[in-house]
Design a protein around this motif. Structure first.
Motif, PDB file in Angstrom:
ATOM      1  N   ASP A  58       0.825  -1.214   0.000  1.00 31.49           N
ATOM      2  CA  ASP A  58       0.000   0.000   0.000  1.00 31.49           C
ATOM      3  C   ASP A  58       0.856   1.260   0.000  1.00 31.49           C
ATOM      4  OD1 ASP A  58      -2.406  -1.417  -0.035  1.00 31.49           O
ATOM      5  OD2 ASP A  58      -2.440  -1.561   2.151  1.00 31.49           O
ATOM      6  N   ASP A  59       1.856   1.294   0.859  1.00 30.61           N
ATOM      7  CA  ASP A  59       2.788   2.424   0.942  1.00 30.61           C
ATOM      8  C   ASP A  59       4.187   1.824   0.957  1.00 30.61           C
ATOM      9  OD1 ASP A  59       4.402   4.577   1.546  1.00 30.61           O
ATOM     10  OD2 ASP A  59       3.077   5.366   3.095  1.00 30.61           O
ATOM     11  N   CYS A  60       4.722   1.598  -0.226  1.00 32.56           N
ATOM     12  CA  CYS A  60       5.972   0.850  -0.371  1.00 32.56           C
ATOM     13  C   CYS A  60       7.081   1.394   0.515  1.00 32.56           C
ATOM     14  CB  CYS A  60       6.412   0.835  -1.835  1.00 32.56           C
ATOM     15  SG  CYS A  60       7.853  -0.234  -2.134  1.00 32.56           S
ATOM     16  N   GLU A  61       7.306   2.703   0.471  1.00 29.19           N
ATOM     17  CA  GLU A  61       8.453   3.267   1.201  1.00 29.19           C
ATOM     18  C   GLU A  61       8.363   3.039   2.699  1.00 29.19           C
ATOM     19  OE1 GLU A  61       9.661   7.195   0.093  1.00 29.19           O
ATOM     20  OE2 GLU A  61       9.398   6.782  -2.041  1.00 29.19           O
ATOM     21  N   LYS A  62       7.173   3.003   3.256  1.00 28.07           N
ATOM     22  CA  LYS A  62       7.021   2.747   4.693  1.00 28.07           C
ATOM     23  C   LYS A  62       6.998   1.255   4.994  1.00 28.07           C
ATOM     24  CE  LYS A  62       4.736   7.028   5.947  1.00 28.07           C
ATOM     25  NZ  LYS A  62       3.524   7.650   6.462  1.00 28.07           N
TER      26      LYS A  62
END
Length: 123
Positions: A58-62
């Motif tokens: 959903d939020d790759c970087e996190k």
């Protein structure tokens, strides 16, 4: 007879060199990916994922830094054309060769006897 033996040895050394050269970019990509993820650098880690694997988060970087991926000793590398597997201490990564280079298709993978690997991140 000695000439034939030398030819066989030379061909074996050439083949080993080619196999090593084929594996070097795979290992380099895996190490860069695990290093970035392990150091909390989500952006660089996500850029080394295949597009489909990156979209699976959903939020790759996190999310990629919260999976717990860390650099580890490489125990084996298998390359089959455009597909590769890197086995490390406690982890397995699967990669695919795209036109821009090798990218991680699955990470945080553990083998399951008689079944496919179970992965934390996968395309």
């Amino acid at each position: 007879m000695a000439v034939r033996a030398m030819v066989v040895v030379c061909l074996a050394l050439i083949a080993a060199g080619c196999a090593s050269a084929e594996k070097d970019p795979v290992v380099s990509t895996a190490e860069r990916f695990l290093s970035a993820a392990g150091q909390g650098q989500g952006g660089p880690a996500c850029r080394l994922l295949s597009p489909k694997a990156a979209r699976s988060l959903d939020d790759c970087e996190k999310q990629i830094v919260s999976v717990g991926l860390r650099p580890a000793a490489v125990r084996g590398v298998d390359v089959w054309g455009d597909e590769a597997r890197v086995r490390l201490d406690g982890d397995t990564l699967f990669l695919h060769r795209f036109s821009e280079g090798w990218r991680i298709r699955a990470a945080g993978c553990a083998p399951r006897p008689g079944e496919p690997y179970e992965c934390e991140v996968e395309a």
